[in-house]
Design a protein around this motif. Structure first.
Motif, PDB file in Angstrom:
ATOM      1  N   GLU A  10       0.805  -1.220   0.000  1.00 59.35           N
ATOM      2  CA  GLU A  10       0.000   0.000   0.000  1.00 59.35           C
ATOM      3  C   GLU A  10       0.846   1.282   0.000  1.00 59.35           C
ATOM      4  O   GLU A  10       0.610   2.201  -0.795  1.00 59.35           O
ATOM      5  CB  GLU A  10      -0.938   0.011   1.217  1.00 59.35           C
ATOM      6  N   LYS A  11       1.824   1.348   0.892  1.00 58.64           N
ATOM      7  CA  LYS A  11       2.634   2.558   1.006  1.00 58.64           C
ATOM      8  C   LYS A  11       3.427   2.815  -0.267  1.00 58.64           C
ATOM      9  O   LYS A  11       3.485   3.945  -0.771  1.00 58.64           O
ATOM     10  CB  LYS A  11       3.572   2.433   2.209  1.00 58.64           C
ATOM     11  N   ARG A  12       4.035   1.763  -0.806  1.00 57.59           N
ATOM     12  CA  ARG A  12       4.822   1.901  -2.029  1.00 57.59           C
ATOM     13  C   ARG A  12       3.921   2.244  -3.215  1.00 57.59           C
ATOM     14  O   ARG A  12       4.300   3.044  -4.077  1.00 57.59           O
ATOM     15  CB  ARG A  12       5.562   0.585  -2.296  1.00 57.59           C
ATOM     16  N   PHE A  13       2.739   1.659  -3.261  1.00 58.00           N
ATOM     17  CA  PHE A  13       1.767   1.933  -4.318  1.00 58.00           C
ATOM     18  C   PHE A  13       1.453   3.429  -4.382  1.00 58.00           C
ATOM     19  O   PHE A  13       1.502   4.052  -5.449  1.00 58.00           O
ATOM     20  CB  PHE A  13       0.485   1.132  -4.046  1.00 58.00           C
ATOM     21  N   ASN A  14       1.134   4.003  -3.227  1.00 57.58           N
ATOM     22  CA  ASN A  14       0.795   5.423  -3.174  1.00 57.58           C
ATOM     23  C   ASN A  14       2.002   6.299  -3.500  1.00 57.58           C
ATOM     24  O   ASN A  14       1.867   7.347  -4.144  1.00 57.58           O
ATOM     25  CB  ASN A  14       0.252   5.775  -1.790  1.00 57.58           C
ATOM     26  N   GLN A  15       3.185   5.863  -3.069  1.00 59.27           N
ATOM     27  CA  GLN A  15       4.393   6.635  -3.356  1.00 59.27           C
ATOM     28  C   GLN A  15       4.663   6.686  -4.858  1.00 59.27           C
ATOM     29  O   GLN A  15       4.935   7.758  -5.417  1.00 59.27           O
ATOM     30  CB  GLN A  15       5.595   6.023  -2.641  1.00 59.27           C
ATOM     31  N   ILE A  16       4.580   5.535  -5.508  1.00 59.52           N
ATOM     32  CA  ILE A  16       4.813   5.494  -6.950  1.00 59.52           C
ATOM     33  C   ILE A  16       3.786   6.351  -7.677  1.00 59.52           C
ATOM     34  O   ILE A  16       4.114   7.089  -8.614  1.00 59.52           O
ATOM     35  CB  ILE A  16       4.784   4.045  -7.474  1.00 59.52           C
ATOM     36  N   PHE A  17       2.534   6.266  -7.235  1.00 55.57           N
ATOM     37  CA  PHE A  17       1.480   7.080  -7.842  1.00 55.57           C
ATOM     38  C   PHE A  17       1.833   8.565  -7.761  1.00 55.57           C
ATOM     39  O   PHE A  17       1.723   9.301  -8.756  1.00 55.57           O
ATOM     40  CB  PHE A  17       0.149   6.808  -7.150  1.00 55.57           C
ATOM     41  N   ARG A  18       2.254   9.014  -6.593  1.00 51.74           N
ATOM     42  CA  ARG A  18       2.576  10.439  -6.424  1.00 51.74           C
ATOM     43  C   ARG A  18       3.782  10.842  -7.272  1.00 51.74           C
ATOM     44  O   ARG A  18       3.825  11.956  -7.803  1.00 51.74           O
ATOM     45  CB  ARG A  18       2.827  10.733  -4.948  1.00 51.74           C
ATOM     46  N   VAL A  19       4.739   9.945  -7.408  1.00 54.77           N
ATOM     47  CA  VAL A  19       5.914  10.237  -8.238  1.00 54.77           C
ATOM     48  C   VAL A  19       5.509  10.365  -9.700  1.00 54.77           C
ATOM     49  O   VAL A  19       5.908  11.305 -10.400  1.00 54.77           O
ATOM     50  CB  VAL A  19       6.990   9.142  -8.070  1.00 54.77           C
ATOM     51  N   ILE A  20       4.712   9.411 -10.188  1.00 54.86           N
ATOM     52  CA  ILE A  20       4.262   9.439 -11.581  1.00 54.86           C
ATOM     53  C   ILE A  20       3.438  10.689 -11.862  1.00 54.86           C
ATOM     54  O   ILE A  20       3.512  11.274 -12.940  1.00 54.86           O
ATOM     55  CB  ILE A  20       3.446   8.167 -11.914  1.00 54.86           C
ATOM     56  N   GLU A  21       2.635  11.103 -10.863  1.00 55.34           N
ATOM     57  CA  GLU A  21       1.787  12.289 -11.015  1.00 55.34           C
ATOM     58  C   GLU A  21       2.585  13.591 -10.852  1.00 55.34           C
ATOM     59  O   GLU A  21       2.039  14.674 -11.027  1.00 55.34           O
ATOM     60  CB  GLU A  21       0.666  12.259  -9.980  1.00 55.34           C
ATOM     61  N   GLY A  22       3.862  13.475 -10.504  1.00 55.66           N
ATOM     62  CA  GLY A  22       4.689  14.660 -10.334  1.00 55.66           C
ATOM     63  C   GLY A  22       4.486  15.375  -9.012  1.00 55.66           C
ATOM     64  O   GLY A  22       4.881  16.535  -8.851  1.00 55.66           O
ATOM     65  N   LYS A  23       3.892  14.674  -8.041  1.00 56.23           N
ATOM     66  CA  LYS A  23       3.613  15.278  -6.744  1.00 56.23           C
ATOM     67  C   LYS A  23       4.691  14.957  -5.711  1.00 56.23           C
ATOM     68  O   LYS A  23       4.657  15.462  -4.594  1.00 56.23           O
ATOM     69  CB  LYS A  23       2.253  14.799  -6.228  1.00 56.23           C
ATOM     70  N   GLU A  24       5.620  14.091  -6.058  1.00 57.30           N
ATOM     71  CA  GLU A  24       6.685  13.692  -5.139  1.00 57.30           C
ATOM     72  C   GLU A  24       7.898  13.270  -5.963  1.00 57.30           C
ATOM     73  O   GLU A  24       7.759  12.822  -7.104  1.00 57.30           O
ATOM     74  CB  GLU A  24       6.206  12.521  -4.266  1.00 57.30           C
ATOM     75  N   THR A  25       9.077  13.420  -5.388  1.00 53.78           N
ATOM     76  CA  THR A  25      10.293  12.969  -6.065  1.00 53.78           C
ATOM     77  C   THR A  25      10.974  11.909  -5.211  1.00 53.78           C
ATOM     78  O   THR A  25      10.918  11.951  -3.975  1.00 53.78           O
ATOM     79  CB  THR A  25      11.275  14.140  -6.289  1.00 53.78           C
ATOM     80  N   LEU A  26      11.596  10.951  -5.882  1.00 52.09           N
ATOM     81  CA  LEU A  26      12.355   9.919  -5.182  1.00 52.09           C
ATOM     82  C   LEU A  26      13.783  10.393  -4.961  1.00 52.09           C
ATOM     83  O   LEU A  26      14.350  11.078  -5.813  1.00 52.09           O
ATOM     84  CB  LEU A  26      12.363   8.628  -6.001  1.00 52.09           C
ATOM     85  N   GLU A  27      14.346  10.007  -3.836  1.00 55.22           N
ATOM     86  CA  GLU A  27      15.737  10.344  -3.553  1.00 55.22           C
ATOM     87  C   GLU A  27      16.449   9.110  -3.009  1.00 55.22           C
ATOM     88  O   GLU A  27      15.861   8.323  -2.252  1.00 55.22           O
ATOM     89  CB  GLU A  27      15.829  11.490  -2.542  1.00 55.22           C
ATOM     90  N   LEU A  28      17.699   8.944  -3.389  1.00 47.50           N
ATOM     91  CA  LEU A  28      18.498   7.838  -2.873  1.00 47.50           C
ATOM     92  C   LEU A  28      19.063   8.194  -1.499  1.00 47.50           C
ATOM     93  O   LEU A  28      19.400   9.348  -1.235  1.00 47.50           O
ATOM     94  CB  LEU A  28      19.652   7.535  -3.828  1.00 47.50           C
ATOM     95  N   SER A  29      19.132   7.187  -0.656  1.00 48.29           N
ATOM     96  CA  SER A  29      19.769   7.403   0.638  1.00 48.29           C
ATOM     97  C   SER A  29      21.270   7.552   0.433  1.00 48.29           C
ATOM     98  O   SER A  29      21.822   7.213  -0.631  1.00 48.29           O
ATOM     99  CB  SER A  29      19.495   6.212   1.566  1.00 48.29           C
TER     100      SER A  29
END
Length: 223
Positions: free
Chosen positions: A16-35
């Motif tokens: 669930e958490k990853r699903f929503n995260q990917i959705f927000r990234v694809i929609e341009g509402k969030e960016t992924l960052e490497l640790s």
């Protein structure tokens, strides 16, 4: 083209958490960052295509939620496709025809009809709501509430939107002695531009959104 509301798959348990995260990234509402450690290890951020592949691979289909029989799995779907074969041009043998359609979900036989709207567009699947009908309801309900349908939503947001539409429709129904429309599946006998006709559209969308939202599905606004 107009607006169509297309139900999305829902995340598998634990995703669930990853699903929503990917959705927000694809929609341009969030960016992924490497640790910092991942950067030291030389890891790279996944591409959009890789994210989408992960997203779709960990979904439960809308068709499963609708309890639609599947060719190759359910007897009623097998019987249905055999009838369709009799109406075909029979260029293929019956067995090859069935193999060709293996995996197809038969929405005509779906058990959960609340997910199958009356208001649909020509050429769309039976579970897609024709959101364009909602534009006729401007004036009956607040314009901002209508325009919100053009926003792609995850399940929680879809459920909230459905609840607000339902509450609005309930208030209008009480004022106009139209409470019977709340659970009426067929369109009103009145003209589309009459209050009853417009209110039935609002109720229908509210029920549709509530069904999918409660079952963990959001929708894509396609226009």
């Amino acid at each position: 083209m107009g607006l169509d509301l297309v139900p999305m798959g829902k995340p598998k348990k634990g995703f669930e958490k990853r699903f929503n995260q990917i959705f927000r990234v694809i929609e341009g509402k969030e960016t992924l960052e490497l640790s910092f450690l991942d950067k030291l290890k030389g890891k790279k951020l996944p591409s959009k295509e890789e994210l989408l592949e992960e997203w779709f691979a960990n979904q439960i289909s809308v068709y499963e939620t609708l309890k639609a029989p599947q060719v190759g799995r359910d007897k009623e779907a097998e019987d249905w496709i055999k009838v369709k074969y009799q109406d075909s041009n029979k260029e293929l043998s019956e067995s090859d025809f069935i193999k060709k359609h293996k995996g197809y979900y038969i929405l005509e036989l779906a058990k959960e009809i609340d997910g199958l709207p009356i208001y649909i567009a020509y050429g769309q699947e039976e579970h897609v709501f024709r959101g364009e009908f909602l534009t006729t309801c401007i004036g009956l309900i607040d314009e901002s509430l209508v325009h919100e349908a053009w926003e792609t939503k995850l399940a929680e947001e879809a459920l909230d939107y459905g609840n607000r539409l339902m509450n609005t429709a309930d208030n209008i129904a009480k004022e106009n002695n139209l409470e019977y429309l709340k659970n009426q599946r067929a369109p009103s006998d009145s003209e589309e531009n009459d209050i009853a006709g417009k209110l039935h559209i609002v109720y229908s969308l509210a029920r549709w959104l509530t069904f999918y939202g409660k079952n963990g599905h959001g929708y894509q606004a396609d226009y």
